[in-house]
Design a protein around this motif. Structure first.
Motif, mmCIF file in Angstrom:
data_model
loop_
_atom_site.group_PDB
_atom_site.id
_atom_site.type_symbol
_atom_site.label_atom_id
_atom_site.label_comp_id
_atom_site.label_asym_id
_atom_site.label_seq_id
_atom_site.Cartn_x
_atom_site.Cartn_y
_atom_site.Cartn_z
ATOM 1 N N ASP A 97 -24.332 0.055 0.655
ATOM 2 C CA ASP A 97 -23.244 -0.480 -0.082
ATOM 3 C C ASP A 97 -21.988 -1.160 1.007
ATOM 4 N N ASN A 98 -20.875 -1.597 0.536
ATOM 5 C CA ASN A 98 -19.766 -2.045 1.434
ATOM 6 C C ASN A 98 -19.132 -1.044 2.319
ATOM 7 N N THR A 99 -19.697 0.044 2.670
ATOM 8 C CA THR A 99 -19.233 1.090 3.416
ATOM 9 C C THR A 99 -20.194 1.065 4.647
ATOM 10 N N TYR A 100 -20.963 -0.060 4.957
ATOM 11 C CA TYR A 100 -21.858 -0.045 6.133
ATOM 12 C C TYR A 100 -21.092 -0.178 7.534
ATOM 13 N N GLU A 101 -20.097 -0.905 7.389
ATOM 14 C CA GLU A 101 -19.428 -0.956 8.825
ATOM 15 C C GLU A 101 -18.668 0.167 9.258
ATOM 16 N N ASP A 102 -18.133 0.932 8.252
ATOM 17 C CA ASP A 102 -17.112 2.000 8.425
ATOM 18 C C ASP A 102 -18.255 3.210 8.822
ATOM 19 N N VAL A 103 -18.993 3.515 8.184
ATOM 20 C CA VAL A 103 -20.033 4.464 8.292
ATOM 21 C C VAL A 103 -20.760 4.417 9.804
ATOM 22 N N THR A 104 -21.187 3.211 9.963
ATOM 23 C CA THR A 104 -21.609 2.858 11.209
ATOM 24 C C THR A 104 -20.965 3.133 12.498
ATOM 25 N N LYS A 105 -19.486 2.761 12.587
ATOM 26 C CA LYS A 105 -18.790 3.059 13.495
ATOM 27 C C LYS A 105 -18.294 4.270 13.620
ATOM 28 N N ALA A 106 -18.324 5.294 12.661
ATOM 29 C CA ALA A 106 -18.044 6.540 12.667
ATOM 30 C C ALA A 106 -19.059 7.175 13.431
ATOM 31 N N ILE A 107 -20.425 6.635 13.258
ATOM 32 C CA ILE A 107 -21.727 7.262 13.872
ATOM 33 C C ILE A 107 -21.744 6.784 15.349
ATOM 34 N N GLN A 108 -21.291 5.654 15.656
ATOM 35 C CA GLN A 108 -21.301 5.057 16.920
ATOM 36 C C GLN A 108 -20.244 6.065 17.748
ATOM 37 N N GLU A 109 -19.135 6.505 17.196
ATOM 38 C CA GLU A 109 -18.190 7.076 17.986
ATOM 39 C C GLU A 109 -18.590 8.443 18.100
ATOM 40 N N ARG A 110 -19.242 9.010 17.195
ATOM 41 C CA ARG A 110 -19.499 10.456 17.195
ATOM 42 C C ARG A 110 -20.711 10.588 18.171
ATOM 43 N N LYS A 111 -21.754 9.491 18.305
ATOM 44 C CA LYS A 111 -22.737 9.871 19.075
ATOM 45 C C LYS A 111 -22.566 9.115 20.558
#
Length: 471
Positions: A279-293
């Motif tokens: 859905d449209n949360t794609y970039e926000d969710v991915t950036k959160a994973i990128q920072e966490r990992k």
């Protein structure tokens, strides 16, 4: 309603083949033997491998993953009508696609070649479908430099694979990605694994499946359900890779079974193709994973998120491939003329060893286990397992009958041998009664002749029995 546009998507083509059963005890040696054709593992591979070992607890013991050089491909129509010179010229002058190659070897000898293909363009539904179907078309594939020393191992004997060499030493192949897997990667790896894999290939066919991942669309939607309700026909055509799509009131029925356990994406399966939608949360969710990992590459974070489902789909298709292979092998062995009981028992044992992991449990996560069970039901895997069990029962009956027949024949030979022994005992009594030297020589010759005759009779009888068993 505006026409649907796909702004960012990726496709994973999975081509599954049999390379022969390897010696699995020394896994480090298996990887060392293919070092000449592998490349340094990138972050994308590392993140996917991490997901594999986390989600599928059996991956560390059952699977080996490695990275092969990426390939450049050119997709043009009617390539077979071009001369070698024109093929090289067109490859150099036209825009090409880059595809990453991430194979995984299962201990059963099953190799899954994962081809990753990403597109960041403003594509219509028709253009998206055309790009997704690249796995089915004949392409110009530039052979990686690491593969060139092993060109002689390639299997380019059929009409579907054509080898082209340039004056500067570069090598091109006119073929599909499916044939690239069968005619290049398989013989190349078997050549390098000649000490590790000494068994013949039991199944030559290549089975393909596709995972389509839609990241950004125009217009955007806050939920997958809303996107599906408005564009069910278009999404179904993309998910099933149909060349054209028609408006149908029943298209939405294919999206009633969402296998996803995450709110931000939907996962749907259509036979040999699967569709994952953000859905449209794609970039926000991915950036959160990128920072966490702590991942440097944004796309590595994307794959880290989506491969929780991709890896489980890979195990699902792996199970289907193994079941299909042993169904075919057991059928061939049961119908064969020269199959011995020991060969049949070995085949049954191998099938149980290669499939025992699915009864032990693939993943420790309840939500992922639930996803896998739903996907297995959607792909009718229990029905395939039932067919395999029936073949195993037939194989067991075959072994019992063969052993019963051979036991009866062995008893007959024992009776003959006992009878011959009794005859020799009678000769000994006769010789002990007779005291004349001439009689001893006569009866001794008779006894020797009988002994040789019995040996010949036993030898001929055993050969006749073996020939009847083979028929």
């Amino acid at each position: 309603m505006d026409d649907l546009k796909i702004l960012d998507f990726a496709v994973i083509f999975r081509n599954i083949i049999d390379v022969g059963k390897p010696t699995w005890e020394n896994r480090k040696r298996i990887l060392e033997e293919i070092e000449p054709v592998t490349v340094k593992e990138d972050e994308l591979f590392t993140s996917m491998n991490r997901v594999s070992e986390t989600v599928c607890s059996l991956s560390k013991k059952q699977m080996l993953r490695f990275e092969l050089p990426e390939i450049e491909v050119l997709d043009l129509p009617k390539l077979y009508y071009l001369s070698d010179r024109l093929i090289i010229e067109k490859f150099e002058k036209n825009n090409r696609h880059t595809i990453q190659v991430y194979p995984s070897l299962h201990r059963s000898g099953t190799l899954t070649c994962n081809f990753h293909f990403r597109v960041e363009e403003n594509c219509s539904v028709e253009e998206t479908i055309h790009l997704i179907r690249i796995n089915l078309r004949t392409l110009i594939i530039k052979i990686p430099s690491e593969f060139i020393p092993y060109v002689d191992t390639f299997e380019c004997k059929d009409e579907k694979t054509r080898l082209v060499k340039s004056d500067n030493g570069e090598v091109y192949l006119l073929t599909t990605l499916k044939n690239y897997t069968s005619n290049v990667i398989r013989p190349l790896l078997r050549h390098l694994w000649c000490k590790t894999i000494q068994t013949e290939i039991s199944l030559f066919r290549c089975v393909s499946s596709t995972l389509v991942q839609l990241y950004k669309t125009s217009p955007e939607y806050s939920s997958v359900d809303e996107l599906v309700s408005n564009y069910a026909n278009e999404l179904l055509a993309i998910g099933t890779m149909h060349k054209t799509y028609q408006k149908s009131a029943t298209a939405s029925e294919h999206f009633t079974n969402d296998l996803s356990s995450d709110e931000e994406l939907g996962v749907f399966t259509f036979g040999l193709s699967d569709l994952l939608i953000f859905d449209n949360t794609y970039e926000d969710v991915t950036k959160a994973i990128q920072e966490r990992k702590k991942l440097k590459d944004f796309y590595s974070a994307v794959m880290y998120n989506t491969m929780h489902y991709g890896i489980l789909f890979e195990w699902l298709y792996l199970e289907k491939f193994i079941i299909d292979r042993y169904n075919r092998l057991l059928s061939r062995a049961i119908a064969g003329e020269n199959t011995s009981p020991s060969q049949m028992l070995l085949l049954q044992k191998q099938s149980m060893q290669d499939l025992i992991m699915y009864t032990a449990g693939i993943t420790p996560y309840p939500s992922r286990e639930e996803f896998l069970e739903k996907a297995r039901l959607a792909h009718r895997v229990p029905e395939l397992q039932e067919k395999l069990e029936k073949k195993r029962d037939l194989a067991t009956d075959y072994v019992i009958q063969e052993y019963t027949l051979r036991t009866n024949k062995a008893i007959q030979l024992v009776n003959i041998f006992v009878s011959a022994t009794a005859a020799f005992g009678l000769m000994e009594v006769i010789l002990s009664i007779s005291q004349q030297p001439t009689s001893k020589m006569f009866w001794g010759g008779i006894t020797f002749a009988l002994f040789i005759g019995v040996l010949l009779f036993l030898s001929v009888s055993s050969k006749i029995i073996l020939s009847k068993n083979r028929r």
